[in-house]
Design an enzyme around this catalytic site. Structure first.
Site, PDB file in Angstrom:
ATOM      1  N   LYS A  61       0.851  -1.169  -0.011  1.00  0.00           N
ATOM      2  CA  LYS A  61      -0.008   0.074  -0.098  1.00  0.00           C
ATOM      3  C   LYS A  61       0.785   1.371  -0.065  1.00  0.00           C
ATOM      4  O   LYS A  61       0.679   2.267  -0.874  1.00  0.00           O
ATOM      5  CB  LYS A  61      -1.076  -0.012   1.003  1.00  0.00           C
ATOM      6  CG  LYS A  61      -2.076  -0.976   1.113  1.00  0.00           C
ATOM      7  CD  LYS A  61      -3.102  -0.851   2.106  1.00  0.00           C
ATOM      8  CE  LYS A  61      -4.239  -1.850   1.838  1.00  0.00           C
ATOM      9  NZ  LYS A  61      -3.812  -3.359   2.198  1.00  0.00           N
ATOM     10  N   ASP A  77      11.879 -23.877  -3.744  1.00  0.00           N
ATOM     11  CA  ASP A  77      12.950 -22.974  -3.480  1.00  0.00           C
ATOM     12  C   ASP A  77      14.224 -24.068  -3.208  1.00  0.00           C
ATOM     13  O   ASP A  77      14.234 -24.592  -1.915  1.00  0.00           O
ATOM     14  CB  ASP A  77      12.723 -22.143  -2.280  1.00  0.00           C
ATOM     15  CG  ASP A  77      11.372 -21.297  -2.287  1.00  0.00           C
ATOM     16  OD1 ASP A  77      11.280 -20.473  -3.435  1.00  0.00           O
ATOM     17  OD2 ASP A  77      10.430 -21.536  -1.930  1.00  0.00           O
TER      18      ASP A  77
HETATM   19  N1  DCP Z   1      11.630 -14.172   1.817  1.00  0.00           N
HETATM   20  C1  DCP Z   1      11.876 -13.283   2.635  1.00  0.00           C
HETATM   21  N2  DCP Z   1      11.449 -12.053   2.243  1.00  0.00           N
HETATM   22  C2  DCP Z   1      11.062 -11.876   1.024  1.00  0.00           C
HETATM   23  C3  DCP Z   1      10.621 -12.939   0.252  1.00  0.00           C
HETATM   24  C4  DCP Z   1      11.158 -14.288   0.455  1.00  0.00           C
HETATM   25  O1  DCP Z   1      12.406 -13.299   3.699  1.00  0.00           O
HETATM   26  N3  DCP Z   1      10.572 -10.911   0.724  1.00  0.00           N
HETATM   27  C5  DCP Z   1      12.312 -15.527   2.167  1.00  0.00           C
HETATM   28  C6  DCP Z   1      11.352 -16.276   3.102  1.00  0.00           C
HETATM   29  C7  DCP Z   1      10.690 -17.317   2.421  1.00  0.00           C
HETATM   30  C8  DCP Z   1      11.612 -17.672   1.285  1.00  0.00           C
HETATM   31  O2  DCP Z   1      12.205 -16.451   1.126  1.00  0.00           O
HETATM   32  O3  DCP Z   1       9.975 -18.210   3.117  1.00  0.00           O
HETATM   33  C9  DCP Z   1      11.019 -18.370   0.072  1.00  0.00           C
HETATM   34  O4  DCP Z   1      10.327 -17.389  -0.424  1.00  0.00           O
HETATM   35  P1  DCP Z   1       8.794 -17.606  -1.307  1.00  0.00           P
HETATM   36  O5  DCP Z   1       8.484 -16.370  -1.799  1.00  0.00           O
HETATM   37  O6  DCP Z   1       9.107 -18.868  -2.186  1.00  0.00           O
HETATM   38  O7  DCP Z   1       8.137 -18.324  -0.025  1.00  0.00           O
HETATM   39  P2  DCP Z   1       7.313 -19.432   0.636  1.00  0.00           P
HETATM   40  O8  DCP Z   1       8.280 -20.660   0.105  1.00  0.00           O
HETATM   41  O9  DCP Z   1       7.489 -19.383   2.292  1.00  0.00           O
HETATM   42  O10 DCP Z   1       6.074 -19.535   0.382  1.00  0.00           O
HETATM   43  P3  DCP Z   1       5.443 -20.180  -1.070  1.00  0.00           P
HETATM   44  O11 DCP Z   1       4.570 -21.640  -0.712  1.00  0.00           O
HETATM   45  O12 DCP Z   1       4.134 -19.239  -1.324  1.00  0.00           O
HETATM   46  O13 DCP Z   1       6.474 -20.169  -1.954  1.00  0.00           O
HETATM   47 MG    MG Z   2       8.388 -20.957  -1.900  1.00  0.00          MG
HETATM   48 MN    MN Z   3      10.532 -18.867  -3.918  1.00  0.00          MN
END
Ligand code: DCP
Ligand code: MG
Ligand code: MN
Length: 287
Positions: free
Chosen positions: A19, A138
């Site tokens: 936002k 990842d």
């Molecule tokens: N990460 C972070 N800050 C961000 C983006 C990512 O600290 N702005 C770190 C934490 C996340 C990890 O990288 O857990 C992997 O990013 P993902 O976007 O792939 O997120 P997740 O794997 O946790 O969830 P999803 O199931 O949506 O991929």
């Molecule tokens: Mg992820």
């Molecule tokens: Mn990711």
């Protein structure tokens, strides 16, 4: 200003950061405008879900009169990532069952083990936190000998493209934020062989071994959990990032004048220890 910088501030999460960015980029908050209809909101949500698209781009398309994904495909000026995001719009919105994440991990693992025997490969993100389904895959890669992670990135990515597993690139980068060349990230799209498969988002990070535990902690998340850990470190005059945990930071107000020196972090447990925290296994790191 990037959303990452905003999120590093106290009490600001992704939604609030979006936002704030929207106000900076467009001068207002679209959701507060008076004359919008339910249809308009649906359109903005539709556009906002194109991978690689922020609120500013969604609003710009809306203001240009576009109302459907086909309008975007045929009339809008698109970035490379937005073209890919539109190409796989429906597939990217679907969650990936964890069994399929394991299959994707296996393809990357087989390819990388051939190139560098002894390499460590760990799938992080929501998969390592034990979720039944994941938004993307990842994969974190390193090598315990401290040098064999070098010159691995391009052979791996090129090999996975040649066999048809990687279908589209979203981003290649040598991480230039702190230590140039030390930390490589690939974001792209993969497809398992066989009938009825879907295109899935795949992120690969290759790091030097001394950064492995900090990268593992970061890439496992959650994002909110990472933010809490960084704040805790700040409060102890330590500095935690995806590359390192540093001590001896010299600050002038909020600005770090000197980044201090790296603490040895052989394991995730060691990082929790420095922060005087009991170890939390990945499935307890959702917030
Ligand atoms: N990460 C972070 N800050 C961000 C983006 C990512 O600290 N702005 C770190 C934490 C996340 C990890 O990288 O857990 C992997 O990013 P993902 O976007 O792939 O997120 P997740 O794997 O946790 O969830 P999803 O199931 O949506 O991929
Ligand atoms: Mg992820
Ligand atoms: Mn990711």
């Amino acid at each position: 200003m990037k959303s990452q910088e905003l999120i590093s501030l106290p009490d600001i999460g992704q939604r609030l950061a979006d936002k704030i960015l929207e106000i900076i980029e467009t001068g207002g908050l679209w959701k507060l405008d008076e004359f919008q209809t339910d249809n308009d909101i649906t359109t903005m949500n539709l556009f906002g879900q194109v991978w690689g698209t922020g609120p500013a781009a969604a609003k710009k398309w809306f203001d240009q009169g576009f109302r459907t994904l086909d309008d975007l495909r045929t009339k809008a000026k698109l970035t490379h990532n937005q073209i890919i995001g539109l190409k796989y719009y429906d597939e990217f919105l679907e969650r990936i069952p964890r069994e399929e994440v394991s299959e994707i991990e296996k393809v990357v693992s087989d390819a990388v083990q051939v190139l560098r025997p002894g390499v460590i490969i760990q799938t992080c993100g929501s998969y390592r936190r034990g979720k039944a389904s994941c938004g993307d895959v990842d994969v974190l890669i390193s090598h315990p000998d401290g040098v064999s992670h070098e010159y691995l990135f391009y052979p791996l990515v090129d090999g996975l493209k040649l066999c048809g597993f990687l279908t589209d690139d979203l981003m290649y980068s040598e991480k230039v934020d702190e230590e140039p060349g030390s930390h490589m990230k690939y974001c792209g799209v993969c497809l398992l062989p066989g009938e009825g498969r879907k295109h899935r988002r795949l992120d690969i990070i290759i790091v030097p071994y001394q950064e492995y535990a900090c990268a593992l902690l970061y890439f496992t998340g959650s994002t909110l959990f990472n933010r809490s850990m960084r704040h805790l470190a700040d409060g102890m005059n330590l500095y935690l990032s995806q590359h390192r945990l540093n001590t001896g930071i010299i600050r002038n107000g909020k600005t770090k004048i000197n980044l201090g020196t790296r603490l040895p972090t052989p394991t995730e447990e060691s990082i929790f220890n420095y922060l005087n925290l009991p170890y939390r296994p990945p499935h307890e790191r959702d917030h």
